[in-house]
Design a protein around this motif. Structure first.
Motif, PDB file in Angstrom:
ATOM      1  N   ALA A 146      -2.532 -18.324  10.373  1.00 46.11           N
ATOM      2  CA  ALA A 146      -3.358 -19.488  10.728  1.00 46.11           C
ATOM      3  C   ALA A 146      -4.842 -19.200  10.461  1.00 46.11           C
ATOM      4  O   ALA A 146      -5.554 -20.048   9.909  1.00 46.11           O
ATOM      5  CB  ALA A 146      -3.139 -19.874  12.181  1.00 46.11           C
ATOM      6  N   GLU A 147      -5.317 -18.029  10.835  1.00 48.06           N
ATOM      7  CA  GLU A 147      -6.736 -17.713  10.579  1.00 48.06           C
ATOM      8  C   GLU A 147      -6.994 -17.651   9.070  1.00 48.06           C
ATOM      9  O   GLU A 147      -8.007 -18.143   8.574  1.00 48.06           O
ATOM     10  CB  GLU A 147      -7.129 -16.395  11.251  1.00 48.06           C
ATOM     11  CG  GLU A 147      -7.241 -16.534  12.759  1.00 48.06           C
ATOM     12  CD  GLU A 147      -7.874 -15.318  13.436  1.00 48.06           C
ATOM     13  OE1 GLU A 147      -8.156 -14.313  12.733  1.00 48.06           O
ATOM     14  OE2 GLU A 147      -8.085 -15.381  14.658  1.00 48.06           O
ATOM     15  N   HIS A 148      -6.063 -17.006   8.356  1.00 49.07           N
ATOM     16  CA  HIS A 148      -6.204 -16.901   6.909  1.00 49.07           C
ATOM     17  C   HIS A 148      -6.268 -18.295   6.279  1.00 49.07           C
ATOM     18  O   HIS A 148      -7.125 -18.582   5.432  1.00 49.07           O
ATOM     19  CB  HIS A 148      -4.997 -16.113   6.366  1.00 49.07           C
ATOM     20  CG  HIS A 148      -4.946 -15.985   4.883  1.00 49.07           C
ATOM     21  ND1 HIS A 148      -5.922 -15.343   4.145  1.00 49.07           N
ATOM     22  CD2 HIS A 148      -4.033 -16.420   3.976  1.00 49.07           C
ATOM     23  CE1 HIS A 148      -5.603 -15.390   2.854  1.00 49.07           C
ATOM     24  NE2 HIS A 148      -4.471 -16.036   2.734  1.00 49.07           N
ATOM     25  N   ASN A 149      -5.370 -19.173   6.715  1.00 49.05           N
ATOM     26  CA  ASN A 149      -5.314 -20.516   6.146  1.00 49.05           C
ATOM     27  C   ASN A 149      -6.597 -21.301   6.451  1.00 49.05           C
ATOM     28  O   ASN A 149      -7.144 -21.989   5.582  1.00 49.05           O
ATOM     29  CB  ASN A 149      -4.075 -21.238   6.686  1.00 49.05           C
ATOM     30  CG  ASN A 149      -3.797 -22.520   5.941  1.00 49.05           C
ATOM     31  OD1 ASN A 149      -4.222 -23.583   6.371  1.00 49.05           O
ATOM     32  ND2 ASN A 149      -3.125 -22.443   4.796  1.00 49.05           N
ATOM     33  N   CYS A 150      -7.085 -21.175   7.668  1.00 46.65           N
ATOM     34  CA  CYS A 150      -8.318 -21.866   8.065  1.00 46.65           C
ATOM     35  C   CYS A 150      -9.504 -21.379   7.232  1.00 46.65           C
ATOM     36  O   CYS A 150     -10.281 -22.187   6.710  1.00 46.65           O
ATOM     37  CB  CYS A 150      -8.559 -21.615   9.556  1.00 46.65           C
ATOM     38  SG  CYS A 150     -10.235 -21.947  10.084  1.00 46.65           S
ATOM     39  N   LEU A 151      -9.630 -20.068   7.091  1.00 44.99           N
ATOM     40  CA  LEU A 151     -10.785 -19.534   6.352  1.00 44.99           C
ATOM     41  C   LEU A 151     -10.696 -19.883   4.867  1.00 44.99           C
ATOM     42  O   LEU A 151     -11.705 -20.138   4.219  1.00 44.99           O
ATOM     43  CB  LEU A 151     -10.900 -18.019   6.568  1.00 44.99           C
ATOM     44  CG  LEU A 151     -11.260 -17.639   8.010  1.00 44.99           C
ATOM     45  CD1 LEU A 151     -11.219 -16.129   8.207  1.00 44.99           C
ATOM     46  CD2 LEU A 151     -12.624 -18.185   8.409  1.00 44.99           C
ATOM     47  N   LYS A 152      -9.471 -19.949   4.336  1.00 43.09           N
ATOM     48  CA  LYS A 152      -9.325 -20.375   2.932  1.00 43.09           C
ATOM     49  C   LYS A 152      -9.761 -21.832   2.774  1.00 43.09           C
ATOM     50  O   LYS A 152     -10.442 -22.174   1.812  1.00 43.09           O
ATOM     51  CB  LYS A 152      -7.857 -20.245   2.480  1.00 43.09           C
ATOM     52  CG  LYS A 152      -7.490 -18.863   2.006  1.00 43.09           C
ATOM     53  CD  LYS A 152      -6.156 -18.852   1.263  1.00 43.09           C
ATOM     54  CE  LYS A 152      -4.999 -19.233   2.154  1.00 43.09           C
ATOM     55  NZ  LYS A 152      -3.694 -19.018   1.525  1.00 43.09           N
ATOM     56  N   MET A 153      -9.361 -22.689   3.726  1.00 44.82           N
ATOM     57  CA  MET A 153      -9.753 -24.098   3.621  1.00 44.82           C
ATOM     58  C   MET A 153     -11.274 -24.235   3.612  1.00 44.82           C
ATOM     59  O   MET A 153     -11.840 -24.982   2.805  1.00 44.82           O
ATOM     60  CB  MET A 153      -9.170 -24.912   4.779  1.00 44.82           C
ATOM     61  CG  MET A 153      -9.599 -26.373   4.757  1.00 44.82           C
ATOM     62  SD  MET A 153      -9.012 -27.324   6.173  1.00 44.82           S
ATOM     63  CE  MET A 153     -10.122 -26.770   7.471  1.00 44.82           C
ATOM     64  N   HIS A 154     -11.938 -23.482   4.493  1.00 43.29           N
ATOM     65  CA  HIS A 154     -13.404 -23.574   4.527  1.00 43.29           C
ATOM     66  C   HIS A 154     -14.025 -22.955   3.276  1.00 43.29           C
ATOM     67  O   HIS A 154     -15.069 -23.419   2.816  1.00 43.29           O
ATOM     68  CB  HIS A 154     -13.950 -22.982   5.831  1.00 43.29           C
ATOM     69  CG  HIS A 154     -13.679 -23.885   6.998  1.00 43.29           C
ATOM     70  ND1 HIS A 154     -14.484 -24.965   7.319  1.00 43.29           N
ATOM     71  CD2 HIS A 154     -12.642 -23.924   7.875  1.00 43.29           C
ATOM     72  CE1 HIS A 154     -13.974 -25.604   8.353  1.00 43.29           C
ATOM     73  NE2 HIS A 154     -12.855 -24.986   8.725  1.00 43.29           N
ATOM     74  N   SER A 155     -13.368 -21.940   2.700  1.00 40.46           N
ATOM     75  CA  SER A 155     -13.880 -21.374   1.442  1.00 40.46           C
ATOM     76  C   SER A 155     -13.828 -22.411   0.323  1.00 40.46           C
ATOM     77  O   SER A 155     -14.730 -22.482  -0.506  1.00 40.46           O
ATOM     78  CB  SER A 155     -13.056 -20.157   1.018  1.00 40.46           C
ATOM     79  OG  SER A 155     -12.997 -19.220   2.042  1.00 40.46           O
ATOM     80  N   VAL A 156     -12.747 -23.198   0.323  1.00 42.98           N
ATOM     81  CA  VAL A 156     -12.639 -24.273  -0.668  1.00 42.98           C
ATOM     82  C   VAL A 156     -13.826 -25.227  -0.511  1.00 42.98           C
ATOM     83  O   VAL A 156     -14.480 -25.617  -1.482  1.00 42.98           O
ATOM     84  CB  VAL A 156     -11.302 -25.043  -0.500  1.00 42.98           C
ATOM     85  CG1 VAL A 156     -11.271 -26.294  -1.367  1.00 42.98           C
ATOM     86  CG2 VAL A 156     -10.123 -24.138  -0.835  1.00 42.98           C
ATOM     87  N   MET A 157     -14.132 -25.567   0.733  1.00 45.02           N
ATOM     88  CA  MET A 157     -15.251 -26.497   0.988  1.00 45.02           C
ATOM     89  C   MET A 157     -16.594 -25.881   0.592  1.00 45.02           C
ATOM     90  O   MET A 157     -17.435 -26.548   0.003  1.00 45.02           O
ATOM     91  CB  MET A 157     -15.334 -26.821   2.482  1.00 45.02           C
ATOM     92  CG  MET A 157     -14.182 -27.563   3.036  1.00 45.02           C
ATOM     93  SD  MET A 157     -14.590 -27.907   4.762  1.00 45.02           S
ATOM     94  CE  MET A 157     -12.954 -28.015   5.429  1.00 45.02           C
ATOM     95  N   TRP A 158     -16.788 -24.615   0.948  1.00 47.51           N
ATOM     96  CA  TRP A 158     -18.059 -23.955   0.652  1.00 47.51           C
ATOM     97  C   TRP A 158     -18.257 -23.857  -0.860  1.00 47.51           C
ATOM     98  O   TRP A 158     -19.379 -23.850  -1.347  1.00 47.51           O
ATOM     99  CB  TRP A 158     -18.111 -22.551   1.284  1.00 47.51           C
ATOM    100  CG  TRP A 158     -18.316 -22.555   2.769  1.00 47.51           C
ATOM    101  CD1 TRP A 158     -17.851 -23.465   3.647  1.00 47.51           C
ATOM    102  CD2 TRP A 158     -19.050 -21.591   3.542  1.00 47.51           C
ATOM    103  NE1 TRP A 158     -18.221 -23.127   4.928  1.00 47.51           N
ATOM    104  CE2 TRP A 158     -18.957 -21.984   4.890  1.00 47.51           C
ATOM    105  CE3 TRP A 158     -19.749 -20.416   3.225  1.00 47.51           C
ATOM    106  CZ2 TRP A 158     -19.555 -21.265   5.929  1.00 47.51           C
ATOM    107  CZ3 TRP A 158     -20.351 -19.693   4.261  1.00 47.51           C
ATOM    108  CH2 TRP A 158     -20.248 -20.120   5.602  1.00 47.51           C
ATOM    109  N   GLY A 159     -17.147 -23.781  -1.589  1.00 42.03           N
ATOM    110  CA  GLY A 159     -17.230 -23.674  -3.047  1.00 42.03           C
ATOM    111  C   GLY A 159     -17.327 -25.025  -3.748  1.00 42.03           C
ATOM    112  O   GLY A 159     -17.323 -25.092  -4.973  1.00 42.03           O
TER     113      GLY A 159
END
Ligand code: DP6
Length: 332
Positions: free
Chosen positions: A240-253
Motif C-alpha cells: 500500500a505504501e509503495h502504491n501510494c508513493l508511486k501514484m504521487h511520483s506519477v503526479m510529480w512527474g
C-alpha cells in the motif's frame, strides 16, 4: 443528526441514503475512457464507518430545475455532476430533483467526499425513482460520476476490477473479518487546488511514469488482495505504501506537476516511519490532497493518533473503523 424528514407531504418519490468514504490502498489513478469515466486499472479500498454523507433526493414535477443543498447551503458548483448522475439513475426524462446533502467531514479535500456523496446519491435516487437495482449496477452508475464512488457501495475491503467496457466491484473481506483502524491526520481543511479528474488526465497526458504505473497495478492488486485474505499486515503495509508513493511520483512527474502534499504531510509520514521502526503495526496512505491516513491494528490506534496529533501542521485527527456500504435510510 438527520436531514429534515420531508416525506409526509410529498409523493413517494423521495428517499434518503447514507454512505461512507473509502480509502484506497491500491489506488485508482488514470482513466481508460474519460467519457465513460472508466478507470484504467483496478483498485482496492477500505470503506470507513465513522465519516458519513447523507443524501436525500426528491423528484417532483413542481420544481423548475434541479436544486442542490450541501450542508444547509445552496450549491451550484456540484449540481451539473449530480444532475448528470440522476439522469443515469432515473432517465433523462425524469422529473426535476431536489437534493440535500449533509456530511460530517471536509468536502473536496482528499477525504473521498465525492465517493460517499455519489454512492449515497445513487441509492437514494434509485429508490426515489421507484427502481430496484442491485448493488453492482448502482456501483457502475456511481463510478461513472466518480470512479472511487463505485467502491463505497460496498463495505469492508473492496476490490474494483476493470473489464473492456465496465467495472466489477465486490467486497473481498467483510469489515468484521479484519477490523483495522484508520487514523486521518487533517493538515488543511480547504478544497484541493486541482481536482483528481484533472490531475489524472494531466498525469496520463504528460507523466513519463504513467505507463509503468499502469503496468504494475495488477501485481500490486494481487499482493494487496492476498494480504487481505491472509490478514498479513506487513505485506499489506508494504504494497500500500509503495502504491501510494508511486501514484504521487506519477503526479510529480506530470507537466505541470501536481503536488498535493504540504510540509505537514511529510511530517506525518516521518511520524509513521518512527512508529514502524519501533515495531508498531501501522502504515500510511495519501490521496489527492494533503491529508495522511494511517492504517493500523485497533490496539495501536491511540498511539498512532497521539503521534499524528503531535505533528506540526496537523489541524485535527479523526479515527474510523471499517464499515458498511451505502444503504437506504428507512425514515420515510
Ligand atoms: C487518489 O474518484 O475522485 O483518491 O473518477 O475523476 O471523480 P474521478 O476521480 P476520484 O479519484 C480518486 C483518486 C484517489 C485514489 C482512489 O480513491 O483510488
Amino acid at each position: 443528526m438527520s436531514l429534515p424528514n420531508k416525506a409526509p407531504d410529498k409523493n413517494n418519490m423521495w428517499a434518503e441514503a447514507q454512505a461512507q468514504p473509502n480509502i484506497a490502498l491500491i489506488k485508482y489513478w488514470g482513466k481508460r475512457d474519460v467519457e465513460q469515466n472508466l478507470p484504467a486499472a483496478g483498485s482496492l479500498s477500505v470503506t470507513l464507518d465513522s465519516l458519513w454523507t447523507k443524501m436525500s433526493v426528491e423528484f417532483s414535477d413542481a420544481l423548475r430545475g434541479d436544486e442542490l443543498v450541501v450542508n444547509a447551503a445552496s450549491n451550484e458548483k456540484m449540481l451539473p455532476r449530480i444532475s448528470a448522475c440522476l439522469d443515469r439513475v432515473a432517465g433523462a426524462d425524469r422529473p426535476r430533483a431536489s437534493i440535500e446533502s449533509e456530511g460530517n467531514f471536509p468536502i473536496a479535500a482528499g477525504l473521498a467526499s465525492s465517493a460517499s456523496a455519489f454512492a449515497a446519491l445513487v441509492v437514494a435516487a434509485s429508490n426515489a425513482a421507484g427502481k430496484n437495482r442491485d448493488t453492482l449496477p448502482l456501483a457502475r452508475i456511481a463510478g461513472a460520476a466518480s470512479g472511487s464512488a463505485a467502491r463505497s457501495l460496498f463495505g469492508g475491503f473492496v476490490e474494483l476490477q476493470v473489464g473492456d467496457t465496465n467495472i466489477e466491484v465486490a467486497t473481498i473481506a467483510e469489515a468484521g473479518d479484519w477490523p483495522l483502524t484508520v487514523v486521518i491526520a487533517v493538515t488543511e481543511e480547504g478544497a484541493k487546488p486541482v481536482s483528481s479528474s484533472e490531475a489524472m488526465n494531466r498525469s496520463a497526458a504528460s507523466s513519463p511514469f504513467y505507463s509503468s504505473w499502469l503496468e504494475q497495478q495488477p501485481a500490486d492488486l494481487k499482493s494487496a488482495r492476498d494480504a487481505v485474505l491472509r490478514k498479513d499486515f506487513s505485506q499489506l503495509a508494504a504494497v500500500a505504501e509503495h502504491n501510494c508513493l508511486k501514484m504521487h511520483s506519477v503526479m510529480w512527474g506530470s507537466r505541470p506537476p501536481v503536488v498535493y502534499w504540504n510540509s505537514a504531510t511529510l511530517t506525518c509520514m516521518e511520524a509513521v516511519r518512527r512508529l514502524q521502526d519501533d515495531g508498531h503495526a501501522v502504515f500510511f496512505t495519501i490521496d489527492a490532497g494533503p491529508q495522511l491516513k494511517a492504517i493500523c491494528l485497533p490496539d495501536e490506534a491511540g498511539l498512532v493518533r497521539s503521534a499524528l496529533d503531535a505533528c506540526t501542521g496537523v489541524v485535527r485527527t479523526m479515527v474510523s473503523g471499517l464499515g458498511a456500504g451505502a444503504r437506504l435510510l428507512d425514515n420515510k
